[in-house]
Motif scaffolding. Structure first.
Motif, PDB file in Angstrom:
ATOM      1  N   MET A  34     -62.795 -16.174 143.246  1.00  0.00           N
ATOM      2  CA  MET A  34     -63.244 -15.688 144.529  1.00  0.00           C
ATOM      3  C   MET A  34     -62.120 -15.104 145.368  1.00  0.00           C
ATOM      4  SD  MET A  34     -66.229 -16.143 144.102  1.00  0.00           S
ATOM      5  CE  MET A  34     -66.420 -15.268 145.608  1.00  0.00           C
ATOM      6  N   ARG A  35     -61.156 -14.474 144.769  1.00  0.00           N
ATOM      7  CA  ARG A  35     -60.075 -13.847 145.530  1.00  0.00           C
ATOM      8  C   ARG A  35     -60.648 -12.821 146.486  1.00  0.00           C
ATOM      9  NH1 ARG A  35     -56.744 -11.504 140.693  1.00  0.00           N
ATOM     10  NH2 ARG A  35     -58.895 -11.057 140.155  1.00  0.00           N
ATOM     11  N   PRO A  36     -60.288 -12.904 147.755  1.00  0.00           N
ATOM     12  CA  PRO A  36     -60.849 -11.961 148.729  1.00  0.00           C
ATOM     13  C   PRO A  36     -60.406 -10.531 148.453  1.00  0.00           C
ATOM     14  CG  PRO A  36     -59.064 -13.223 149.700  1.00  0.00           C
ATOM     15  CD  PRO A  36     -59.347 -13.849 148.364  1.00  0.00           C
ATOM     16  N   ILE A  37     -61.312  -9.619 148.738  1.00  0.00           N
ATOM     17  CA  ILE A  37     -61.001  -8.201 148.566  1.00  0.00           C
ATOM     18  C   ILE A  37     -60.497  -7.659 149.893  1.00  0.00           C
ATOM     19  CG2 ILE A  37     -62.023  -5.940 148.066  1.00  0.00           C
ATOM     20  CD1 ILE A  37     -63.948  -7.351 146.216  1.00  0.00           C
ATOM     21  N   ALA A  38     -59.578  -6.717 149.841  1.00  0.00           N
ATOM     22  CA  ALA A  38     -58.964  -6.176 151.057  1.00  0.00           C
ATOM     23  C   ALA A  38     -60.026  -5.734 152.047  1.00  0.00           C
ATOM     24  CB  ALA A  38     -58.063  -4.998 150.700  1.00  0.00           C
ATOM     25  N   ARG A  39     -59.734  -5.943 153.318  1.00  0.00           N
ATOM     26  CA  ARG A  39     -60.674  -5.592 154.377  1.00  0.00           C
ATOM     27  C   ARG A  39     -61.094  -4.132 154.311  1.00  0.00           C
ATOM     28  NH1 ARG A  39     -63.431  -9.096 157.787  1.00  0.00           N
ATOM     29  NH2 ARG A  39     -62.227 -11.008 158.006  1.00  0.00           N
ATOM     30  N   ASP A  40     -60.126  -3.247 153.983  1.00  0.00           N
ATOM     31  CA  ASP A  40     -60.466  -1.833 153.995  1.00  0.00           C
ATOM     32  C   ASP A  40     -61.424  -1.463 152.870  1.00  0.00           C
ATOM     33  OD1 ASP A  40     -57.267  -0.680 152.595  1.00  0.00           O
ATOM     34  OD2 ASP A  40     -58.804  -2.011 151.822  1.00  0.00           O
ATOM     35  N   ALA A  41     -61.714  -2.430 151.962  1.00  0.00           N
ATOM     36  CA  ALA A  41     -62.662  -2.166 150.890  1.00  0.00           C
ATOM     37  C   ALA A  41     -64.072  -2.610 151.281  1.00  0.00           C
ATOM     38  CB  ALA A  41     -62.231  -2.887 149.613  1.00  0.00           C
ATOM     39  N   ASP A  42     -64.186  -3.321 152.402  1.00  0.00           N
ATOM     40  CA  ASP A  42     -65.500  -3.797 152.838  1.00  0.00           C
ATOM     41  C   ASP A  42     -66.342  -2.636 153.353  1.00  0.00           C
ATOM     42  OD1 ASP A  42     -64.609  -6.273 152.219  1.00  0.00           O
ATOM     43  OD2 ASP A  42     -64.464  -7.019 154.275  1.00  0.00           O
ATOM     44  N   VAL A  43     -67.619  -2.683 153.035  1.00  0.00           N
ATOM     45  CA  VAL A  43     -68.560  -1.652 153.474  1.00  0.00           C
ATOM     46  C   VAL A  43     -69.659  -2.324 154.280  1.00  0.00           C
ATOM     47  CG1 VAL A  43     -70.204   0.116 152.765  1.00  0.00           C
ATOM     48  CG2 VAL A  43     -68.099  -0.240 151.445  1.00  0.00           C
ATOM     49  N   GLN A  44     -69.808  -1.921 155.531  1.00  0.00           N
ATOM     50  CA  GLN A  44     -70.843  -2.514 156.370  1.00  0.00           C
ATOM     51  C   GLN A  44     -72.212  -2.081 155.872  1.00  0.00           C
ATOM     52  OE1 GLN A  44     -70.269  -2.239 160.656  1.00  0.00           O
ATOM     53  NE2 GLN A  44     -72.470  -2.046 160.971  1.00  0.00           N
ATOM     54  N   GLY A  53     -74.635  -5.433 161.960  1.00  0.00           N
ATOM     55  CA  GLY A  53     -73.214  -5.144 162.106  1.00  0.00           C
ATOM     56  C   GLY A  53     -72.297  -6.220 161.555  1.00  0.00           C
ATOM     57  N   SER A  54     -72.876  -7.343 161.083  1.00  0.00           N
ATOM     58  CA  SER A  54     -72.059  -8.467 160.617  1.00  0.00           C
ATOM     59  C   SER A  54     -72.173  -8.718 159.124  1.00  0.00           C
ATOM     60  CB  SER A  54     -72.473  -9.752 161.357  1.00  0.00           C
ATOM     61  OG  SER A  54     -72.312  -9.606 162.751  1.00  0.00           O
ATOM     62  N   VAL A  55     -72.864  -7.853 158.419  1.00  0.00           N
ATOM     63  CA  VAL A  55     -73.056  -8.024 156.983  1.00  0.00           C
ATOM     64  C   VAL A  55     -72.312  -6.917 156.253  1.00  0.00           C
ATOM     65  CG1 VAL A  55     -74.747  -8.216 155.124  1.00  0.00           C
ATOM     66  CG2 VAL A  55     -75.319  -9.027 157.419  1.00  0.00           C
ATOM     67  N   VAL A  56     -71.447  -7.313 155.305  1.00  0.00           N
ATOM     68  CA  VAL A  56     -70.654  -6.321 154.575  1.00  0.00           C
ATOM     69  C   VAL A  56     -70.746  -6.571 153.086  1.00  0.00           C
ATOM     70  CG1 VAL A  56     -69.032  -6.030 156.494  1.00  0.00           C
ATOM     71  CG2 VAL A  56     -68.508  -7.664 154.671  1.00  0.00           C
ATOM     72  N   ARG A  57     -70.551  -5.502 152.336  1.00  0.00           N
ATOM     73  CA  ARG A  57     -70.397  -5.619 150.898  1.00  0.00           C
ATOM     74  C   ARG A  57     -68.907  -5.587 150.595  1.00  0.00           C
ATOM     75  NH1 ARG A  57     -72.203  -1.537 145.940  1.00  0.00           N
ATOM     76  NH2 ARG A  57     -71.361  -2.888 144.287  1.00  0.00           N
ATOM     77  N   SER A  58     -68.471  -6.530 149.785  1.00  0.00           N
ATOM     78  CA  SER A  58     -67.078  -6.601 149.369  1.00  0.00           C
ATOM     79  C   SER A  58     -67.065  -6.674 147.851  1.00  0.00           C
ATOM     80  CB  SER A  58     -66.404  -7.834 149.975  1.00  0.00           C
ATOM     81  OG  SER A  58     -65.030  -7.878 149.641  1.00  0.00           O
ATOM     82  N   GLY A  59     -66.952  -5.516 147.216  1.00  0.00           N
ATOM     83  CA  GLY A  59     -67.010  -5.486 145.759  1.00  0.00           C
ATOM     84  C   GLY A  59     -68.373  -5.900 145.261  1.00  0.00           C
ATOM     85  N   GLU A  60     -68.413  -6.918 144.416  1.00  0.00           N
ATOM     86  CA  GLU A  60     -69.691  -7.370 143.856  1.00  0.00           C
ATOM     87  C   GLU A  60     -70.353  -8.433 144.719  1.00  0.00           C
ATOM     88  OE1 GLU A  60     -69.545 -10.052 140.353  1.00  0.00           O
ATOM     89  OE2 GLU A  60     -67.388  -9.710 140.411  1.00  0.00           O
ATOM     90  N   TYR A  61     -69.804  -8.664 145.899  1.00  0.00           N
ATOM     91  CA  TYR A  61     -70.338  -9.707 146.778  1.00  0.00           C
ATOM     92  C   TYR A  61     -70.811  -9.138 148.109  1.00  0.00           C
ATOM     93  CZ  TYR A  61     -67.723 -12.458 143.416  1.00  0.00           C
ATOM     94  OH  TYR A  61     -67.214 -12.984 142.246  1.00  0.00           O
ATOM     95  N   VAL A  62     -71.631  -9.931 148.782  1.00  0.00           N
ATOM     96  CA  VAL A  62     -72.047  -9.646 150.149  1.00  0.00           C
ATOM     97  C   VAL A  62     -71.589 -10.813 151.006  1.00  0.00           C
ATOM     98  CG1 VAL A  62     -74.019  -9.480 151.708  1.00  0.00           C
ATOM     99  CG2 VAL A  62     -74.007  -8.181 149.587  1.00  0.00           C
ATOM    100  N   LEU A  63     -70.985 -10.503 152.145  1.00  0.00           N
ATOM    101  CA  LEU A  63     -70.518 -11.512 153.086  1.00  0.00           C
ATOM    102  C   LEU A  63     -71.349 -11.395 154.357  1.00  0.00           C
ATOM    103  CD1 LEU A  63     -66.672 -10.989 152.625  1.00  0.00           C
ATOM    104  CD2 LEU A  63     -68.120 -12.708 151.543  1.00  0.00           C
ATOM    105  N   ARG A  64     -71.834 -12.516 154.812  1.00  0.00           N
ATOM    106  CA  ARG A  64     -72.687 -12.514 155.994  1.00  0.00           C
ATOM    107  C   ARG A  64     -72.554 -13.840 156.711  1.00  0.00           C
ATOM    108  NH1 ARG A  64     -77.505 -14.515 155.546  1.00  0.00           N
ATOM    109  NH2 ARG A  64     -78.557 -12.803 156.592  1.00  0.00           N
TER     110      ARG A  64
END
Length: 302
Positions: A34-44, A53-64
């Protein structure tokens, strides 16, 4: 919203919508995978109201954002996945910053104004079939005394099966026009599958008046026939069809109560939504419309 097993590649339409609402699951992230992906790679990800506005895709994951029910919801999602149900977000854990992490589901998610492809009878029927598989998988979930669930959209009659309670188009992932995944389990709670199906029908037939429907982009349709289609595709028995119409009675009578609670709590996203929809007058209009048209729906379900 939610996220599940991902497929390689997704179109811009898929990326923007496949996770616009809140889901839940706990268990602090400690796994090296679960190594975090760089912030600039996150897609809202667009869509939703509560977590807009608080849900992002980070690679193969979604953070919310997670919530107090996340542990119970994640345990439930893990359980149905273990039973072979692949149509719901797959929980991974909760990051140190408090956001839940779920696997991204590649596909198309409709957001208002709803596109024509999401309004077809075939698309709506596929959601009903997906919900039947979901409810069947949920029956084997063993609840614990320390489980907690949202009471915001809970079935007032109660029940023993964990239901979604918010299956709208924004919470469904499609592939090639077929519903393959459910998102955002924040409002999951014990209830009756027929009530869960009625809530879906209210939002996606939709059971609404001629003035309200176009606000979300709904095109004219034979609404009683679409309600019958949902019952047929889900596989409701005769008595369950009567129970579903009765459940619609209740959801329409209580229409607007959830939104009004959020407005009174000062949530800016819900305040904007409430005002744009015309406040309680919008729900009063639907109540009057339902009283006048209910016999048509009742007849279609016989």
């Amino acid at each position: 919203r939610l996220a599940r097993r991902s497929r390689v590649g997704s179109s811009p339409r898929q990326s923007r919508a496949a996770h616009a609402h809140p889901v839940t699951d706990v268990a602090l992230l400690e796994s090296p995978r679960m190594r975090p992906i760089a912030r600039d790679a996150d897609v809202q990800l667009k869509g939703g109201v509560a977590n807009a506005g608080s849900v992002v895709r980070s690679g193969e994951y979604v953070l919310r954002p997670s919530n107090k029910h996340t542990p119970s919801i994640h345990r439930f999602l893990a359980s149905i996945a273990g039973n072979g149900f692949t149509g719901a977000s797959e929980p991974v854990g909760v990051d140190a910053d408090g956001r839940e992490r779920l696997r991204f589901i590649a596909g198309d998610v409709a957001i208002p104004p709803y596109p024509d492809w999401a309004q077809t009878d075939e698309a709506i029927a596929s959601i009903a079939r997906l919900m039947r598989r979901f409810h069947d998988a949920a029956r084997s979930f063993e609840r614990r005394s320390d489980d907690t669930w949202s009471d915001e959209m809970v079935d007032p009659a109660g029940g023993s099966i964990i239901c979604h309670n918010d299956v709208c188009l924004e919470n469904v992932v499609f592939q090639d026009g077929e519903a393959i995944g459910l998102l955002d389990f924040d409002f999951a709670a014990p209830g009756r599958p027929v009530y869960d199906l009625a809530c879906f029908a209210r939002m996606c037939v939709p059971i609404d008046d001629d003035e309200n429907r176009p606000q979300l982009g709904w095109q004219p349709a034979d609404l009683p026939t679409r309600l019958r289609l949902i019952a047929d595709e889900y596989g409701l028995a005769a008595e369950e069809r009567r129970e579903m119409v009765q459940a619609l009675d209740g959801t329409i009578v209580r229409g607007g109560e959830f939104l009004l609670r959020q407005v009174e709590a000062g949530d800016p996203n819900f305040i904007e939504m409430w005002n744009s929809m015309g406040g309680m007058a919008r729900y009063d209009r639907r109540r009057a419309w339902w009283v006048a048209t209910r016999p048509q729906f009742d007849a279609a379900m016989r």
